[in-house]
Design a protein around this motif. Sequence first.
Motif, PDB file in Angstrom:
ATOM      1  N   TRP A 155       0.837  -1.194   0.000  1.00 46.41           N
ATOM      2  CA  TRP A 155       0.000   0.000   0.000  1.00 46.41           C
ATOM      3  C   TRP A 155       0.879   1.255   0.000  1.00 46.41           C
ATOM      4  O   TRP A 155       0.647   2.190  -0.770  1.00 46.41           O
ATOM      5  CB  TRP A 155      -0.917  -0.005   1.219  1.00 46.41           C
ATOM      6  N   ALA A 156       1.895   1.279   0.854  1.00 48.60           N
ATOM      7  CA  ALA A 156       2.792   2.435   0.924  1.00 48.60           C
ATOM      8  C   ALA A 156       3.544   2.632  -0.391  1.00 48.60           C
ATOM      9  O   ALA A 156       3.766   3.763  -0.830  1.00 48.60           O
ATOM     10  CB  ALA A 156       3.775   2.272   2.082  1.00 48.60           C
ATOM     11  N   ALA A 157       3.926   1.546  -1.053  1.00 50.72           N
ATOM     12  CA  ALA A 157       4.609   1.638  -2.349  1.00 50.72           C
ATOM     13  C   ALA A 157       3.693   2.289  -3.383  1.00 50.72           C
ATOM     14  O   ALA A 157       4.149   3.124  -4.186  1.00 50.72           O
ATOM     15  CB  ALA A 157       5.038   0.251  -2.823  1.00 50.72           C
ATOM     16  N   ASP A 158       2.422   1.922  -3.346  1.00 50.98           N
ATOM     17  CA  ASP A 158       1.462   2.520  -4.273  1.00 50.98           C
ATOM     18  C   ASP A 158       1.319   4.019  -4.009  1.00 50.98           C
ATOM     19  O   ASP A 158       1.327   4.828  -4.942  1.00 50.98           O
ATOM     20  CB  ASP A 158       0.112   1.812  -4.141  1.00 50.98           C
ATOM     21  N   VAL A 159       1.202   4.390  -2.747  1.00 57.78           N
ATOM     22  CA  VAL A 159       1.076   5.802  -2.377  1.00 57.78           C
ATOM     23  C   VAL A 159       2.338   6.567  -2.777  1.00 57.78           C
ATOM     24  O   VAL A 159       2.266   7.636  -3.375  1.00 57.78           O
ATOM     25  CB  VAL A 159       0.801   5.954  -0.860  1.00 57.78           C
ATOM     26  N   ALA A 160       3.500   6.007  -2.467  1.00 61.35           N
ATOM     27  CA  ALA A 160       4.771   6.675  -2.791  1.00 61.35           C
ATOM     28  C   ALA A 160       4.956   6.805  -4.296  1.00 61.35           C
ATOM     29  O   ALA A 160       5.462   7.823  -4.782  1.00 61.35           O
ATOM     30  CB  ALA A 160       5.943   5.907  -2.174  1.00 61.35           C
ATOM     31  N   GLY A 161       4.534   5.794  -5.044  1.00 62.63           N
ATOM     32  CA  GLY A 161       4.681   5.821  -6.491  1.00 62.63           C
ATOM     33  C   GLY A 161       3.850   6.902  -7.163  1.00 62.63           C
ATOM     34  O   GLY A 161       4.215   7.394  -8.235  1.00 62.63           O
ATOM     35  N   LYS A 162       2.740   7.277  -6.539  1.00 67.49           N
ATOM     36  CA  LYS A 162       1.853   8.307  -7.093  1.00 67.49           C
ATOM     37  C   LYS A 162       2.045   9.673  -6.432  1.00 67.49           C
ATOM     38  O   LYS A 162       1.289  10.596  -6.697  1.00 67.49           O
ATOM     39  CB  LYS A 162       0.399   7.880  -6.901  1.00 67.49           C
TER      40      LYS A 162
END
Length: 150
Positions: free
Chosen positions: A44-51
């Motif tokens: 989830w954090a990777a998705d947030v950081a990626g965007k």
Amino acid sequence: MRTIWLDGAEWLAVLRIGLGLWWLESWRHKDKKGWFQRGTGIAWAADVAGKHRWAVVGSGFERIVAPRPRAMAYVVVYAELALGLGLVTGFLTPVALVAGLLLNLLYLVLMIHDWAEQGQNAMMALISLVALFAMSWQAWSLDRAIGLFL
């Protein structure tokens, strides 16, 4: 300082303990199986950081967290537990307050788009600052009982 019911140091201890309970609740409600076995928290954090609107957040995540997702899941989950226990018991309180402040600031930056999270992390960071600078370990703490940080 004039106060009602408790003295100033005791009210600061109430604030510190309340912040510790907040960290313990954050730890308690996490799906540990999801975090540790399925990697849901870090994914989830990777998705947030990626965007994220700030490129440094995505690149920092890719450099620091992404190469070690399992270890970082344990770091995050058990950091929240350690912060909660440290603040509730008043053990190594200044260390816990600084670490909690840094973790809240990290969460604040990561979740810049989520207003609910922004409010929670801003308030927890503010409580950490007040509890640190007012030396909230002066009452009801193991630090005081063993003579640390006097």
